[in-house]
Design a protein around this motif. Sequence first.
Motif, mmCIF file in Angstrom:
data_model
loop_
_atom_site.group_PDB
_atom_site.id
_atom_site.type_symbol
_atom_site.label_atom_id
_atom_site.label_comp_id
_atom_site.label_asym_id
_atom_site.label_seq_id
_atom_site.Cartn_x
_atom_site.Cartn_y
_atom_site.Cartn_z
ATOM 1 N N LEU A 77 -54.890 -13.813 76.642
ATOM 2 C CA LEU A 77 -56.211 -13.549 75.828
ATOM 3 C C LEU A 77 -57.466 -13.803 76.596
ATOM 4 O O LEU A 77 -58.580 -12.814 76.383
ATOM 5 C CB LEU A 77 -56.123 -14.351 74.347
ATOM 6 N N ARG A 78 -57.508 -15.007 77.471
ATOM 7 C CA ARG A 78 -58.835 -15.079 78.154
ATOM 8 C C ARG A 78 -58.879 -13.974 79.133
ATOM 9 O O ARG A 78 -59.873 -13.489 79.590
ATOM 10 C CB ARG A 78 -58.685 -16.352 79.112
ATOM 11 N N GLU A 79 -57.631 -13.436 79.910
ATOM 12 C CA GLU A 79 -57.767 -12.307 80.698
ATOM 13 C C GLU A 79 -58.287 -11.033 80.053
ATOM 14 O O GLU A 79 -59.132 -10.176 80.921
ATOM 15 C CB GLU A 79 -56.600 -12.121 81.606
ATOM 16 N N LEU A 129 -54.090 -25.075 66.430
ATOM 17 C CA LEU A 129 -53.207 -24.244 67.273
ATOM 18 C C LEU A 129 -54.159 -23.213 67.622
ATOM 19 O O LEU A 129 -54.109 -22.609 68.867
ATOM 20 C CB LEU A 129 -51.884 -23.868 66.573
ATOM 21 N N THR A 130 -54.983 -22.598 66.798
ATOM 22 C CA THR A 130 -55.844 -21.619 67.084
ATOM 23 C C THR A 130 -56.951 -22.100 68.160
ATOM 24 O O THR A 130 -57.304 -21.273 69.116
ATOM 25 C CB THR A 130 -56.629 -20.952 65.759
ATOM 26 N N ALA A 134 -57.813 -20.954 72.566
ATOM 27 C CA ALA A 134 -59.043 -20.658 73.050
ATOM 28 C C ALA A 134 -59.676 -21.537 73.972
ATOM 29 O O ALA A 134 -60.239 -21.290 74.935
ATOM 30 C CB ALA A 134 -60.287 -20.653 71.801
ATOM 31 N N GLU A 135 -59.013 -22.815 74.003
ATOM 32 C CA GLU A 135 -59.625 -23.864 75.071
ATOM 33 C C GLU A 135 -58.393 -24.404 75.742
ATOM 34 O O GLU A 135 -57.561 -25.072 75.093
ATOM 35 C CB GLU A 135 -60.289 -24.931 74.292
ATOM 36 N N TYR A 153 -62.117 -24.280 66.370
ATOM 37 C CA TYR A 153 -62.839 -23.521 67.586
ATOM 38 C C TYR A 153 -63.057 -22.067 66.666
ATOM 39 O O TYR A 153 -62.545 -21.397 66.286
ATOM 40 C CB TYR A 153 -62.103 -23.089 68.669
ATOM 41 N N ALA A 154 -64.531 -21.854 66.524
ATOM 42 C CA ALA A 154 -64.947 -20.799 65.901
ATOM 43 C C ALA A 154 -65.549 -19.579 66.517
ATOM 44 O O ALA A 154 -65.522 -18.568 65.869
ATOM 45 C CB ALA A 154 -66.247 -21.286 64.736
#
Length: 302
Positions: A77-79, A129-130, A134-135, A153-154
């Motif tokens: 996802l980050r890529e 978990l979401t 993200a982090e 994380y929003a």
Amino acid sequence: MPPATDELIQRLYENPPDGFVAARTAAINEARQSGDKDTAKRLAALKKPTVAAWVVNLLALRRPDLIAELVELSTALREAQRGLDGDSLRELTAQRRQVVSALVGAARRLALAAEPGAKLPLGEVEATLTAALAEPEIAAQVRTGRLIRAASYAGFGEVPRPRLRLVTDDTDIDDEPAEDEGEVVEFPQQSSRERAAAERRRREYEQRHRDLTRELSAAQAAERRADEQLARAEAAERDAGHLVEDLDAELAELERRRTEAQADVARRKQARRTAERETAAARRQVGDVQAALEDLEGDPPE
């Protein structure tokens, strides 16, 4: 930390949080009695997890393979975000929802097996978990199996908006010559009107862009202030929770000492009653002997 202590800590965070403080206190007392002050100190620093954190810990400790899949998806996802690949992001976002839903289901089954009938804050579990997606820092904390509270994380998973381009109608003007040269040609006048309209739309777009940019800056500043306020509030809540946990531990120790003192009082009361009976018996014997002596002295032999 010795392996035995690691295993003990794992058991503490695997077991339902209702018994955490009592189990930690017992472990601390055992370490102190054995003279292991370092282990006692480390155990005393452990904090009681919330129910949501316990559910996530249970998943991380018993199904680390599922958490590994979560981390792999997080990397992908980050890529995709860095590459602004909207198609990949949409596909991975859908996959993210499926993976998180599956993980929440697995965590729920593990928690209910450990504590049947427990009320589980599955929304907080899903949010944690979401956030781990993200982090990387949160993901690393999740993998330890020692969370003490849920995370959130929003700002994750937003598909980048396409760039806007102003499109005018200038290129759509019909350039074919008029059939009748004596006919009045309207094309130049139409082109001027359209160019004026396009210029007006451009100015409106630029003004709207400036307005939205200012609003975005203000919103981002407000978001930073809100994040700072939230961080302070969470820190204060965490400190207050730690204080409650410490007080709970102290209360448990005081209750243990109170129970021992009550038992000691009961033993001493029994000893007093025994002494009272023995004293009463001794006094009766003294009275009997004195009476016998008086009778003897009152009737001396002739």
